[in-house]
Design an enzyme around this catalytic site. Structure first.
Site, short mmCIF file in Angstrom:
data_model
loop_
_atom_site.label_atom_id
_atom_site.label_comp_id
_atom_site.label_asym_id
_atom_site.label_seq_id
_atom_site.Cartn_x
_atom_site.Cartn_y
_atom_site.Cartn_z
N CYS A 41 0.87 -1.18 0.00
CA CYS A 41 0.00 0.00 0.00
C CYS A 41 0.90 1.22 0.00
O CYS A 41 1.79 1.34 -0.84
CB CYS A 41 -0.97 -0.02 1.18
SG CYS A 41 -0.18 -0.07 2.80
N ARG A 45 -2.23 -0.84 5.49
CA ARG A 45 -3.42 -1.34 4.81
C ARG A 45 -3.13 -2.68 4.14
O ARG A 45 -3.99 -3.55 4.05
CB ARG A 45 -3.91 -0.33 3.75
CG ARG A 45 -4.59 0.88 4.33
CD ARG A 45 -4.93 1.88 3.24
NE ARG A 45 -3.76 2.62 2.80
CZ ARG A 45 -3.77 3.53 1.81
NH1 ARG A 45 -4.89 3.78 1.16
NH2 ARG A 45 -2.67 4.17 1.48
#
Lengths: 99, 278
Positions: B233, B238
């Protein structure tokens, strides 16, 4: 710039509103601010883009871009959403009522 | 690994508060969230100051990880239940790091803080103190961690899963929309990466979607379950969420989290970058 920014109403220093498209406003229930609501920014296709928690005064803020956005709030008092259509850089305010 | 080995529900958590041998640990993107109220008995780990080296850009060393868990009063035999705000982003990042250093009994609270709060469950500001331990970590399991050269080599032959939002993937913006956009690296994505935003794996209340929905989501986006995978990410948190989905919930074997992610890749000199949507 990493940690979740404070969602107070004041913009962070050095925010350049000639370049940034800032969406801001309050989450309210019966006209009263809702603190701690989960405020989600969805793009024009309804796709999730970002999420913040509303401040003590119900405030939220997103750094977005021109286009069509939905600001959706989830809270203990209920959920609600509103559409925002920034046309260029600047500050755009929208209230989100939950019920 | 499968879902029941990894996730606990808020109901389970509520019934197991205060149980010996179970330690609840909160890790938030907003590092002040815990102080405003946390699950009773839970301790806090601050991802900015406690889960990364404070000088070099890196996760903790084995010795630093041992010191952290010892100071927090976590034993090797404890069941650690991680949870946090923002859909468990940073709880998932901590989960991945705990796995990397071999902690065995590890759980993630499905829905994290958000579901807990929306359910109206108890939060407290009570100070939690635990007796320090002598924690022994294992050597880092780099089978779940990707480094930059592997990412370049993976172009065109492994699943490269970019879990950022479509606008970050295409290069329109450089950071998620709740953060300012001042960044130095080049926008775009690793060539041949597929874009499956982490958020597609989560329900609105922060819980993970069902295995069935998840398998379909990845299949439709062109994910090949027979190939090794690298997820990335912007800064690796994430993609930890997606790493949990692919490696822990769906049980795919060879899945790595690239924690250097776009802030590293987008700053490298000379590597290929692709822009635009797919």
């Amino acid at each position: 710039m990493c940690a979740a920014p404070d969602q107070g109403t004041a913009l962070p220093p050095n925010t350049d509103l000639t370049k940034e498209t800032v969406l801001t406003g309050r989450v309210v229930a019966d006209g009263q601010p809702v603190a701690g609501a989960f405020v989600r920014l969805l793009d024009s296709t309804g796709e999730f883009t970002a999420e913040v928690v509303s401040s003590a005064t119900g405030g939220y803020r997103f750094f977005a871009a021109p286009g069509t956005w939905t600001v959706r709030a989830l809270s203990r008092q209920g959920n609600g959403q509103t559409e925002v259509r920034p046309t260029g850089p600047g500050l755009y305010e929208a209230e989100v009522a939950v019920a | 690994m499968s879902r029941q080995d990894v996730l606990v529900t808020a109901d389970w958590a509520e019934k197991n508060l205060g149980t010996d041998g179970i330690v609840f640990v909160e890790v938030d993107e907003d590092t002040t969230a815990y102080d405003g109220g946390h699950i009773p008995g839970a301790i806090k780990i601050n991802w900015t100051t406690e889960l990364q080296d404070q000088v070099r850009r890196d996760i903790l060393t084995k010795e630093q990880f041992e010191q952290l868990l010892s100071a927090k009063g976590i034993s090797n035999d404890d069941t650690v239940v991680l949870y946090g705000g923002n859909n468990n982003w940073f709880a998932a990042y901590a989960y991945w790091q705990f796995k990397l250093y071999g902690h065995e009994k590890l759980k993630l609270l499905d829905g994290g803080r958000k579901k807990w709060e929306l359910d109206g469950r108890t939060l407290t500001t009570d100070v939690v103190e635990r007796t320090p331990t002598t924690y022994k970590a294992k050597d880092p399991d780099n089978a779940i961690r990707a480094f930059r050269d592997e990412v370049v080599q993976a172009i065109g032959n492994k699943n490269l899963v970019d879990v950022r939002s479509p606008d970050e993937f295409s290069g329109k913006i450089l950071a998620p929309a709740h953060l300012p956009q001042e960044q130095s690296q080049r926008p775009g994505h690793v060539p041949t990466a597929i874009n499956i935003p982490w958020s597609k794996a989560a329900n609105e209340d922060g819980t993970f979607k069902s295995d069935e929905e998840l398998r379909q989501l990845y299949a439709e986006a062109g994910y090949d379950p027979n190939k090794p995978t690298i997820a990335y990410c912007r800064i690796g948190e994430r993609s930890s969420h997606t790493w949990v989905v692919l490696h822990e919930l769906l049980g795919y074997d060879d899945v790595k989290n690239y924690d250097g992610s776009w802030t590293e890749y987008g700053s490298l000199v000379g590597v290929p970058i692709e822009t635009g949507a797919k």
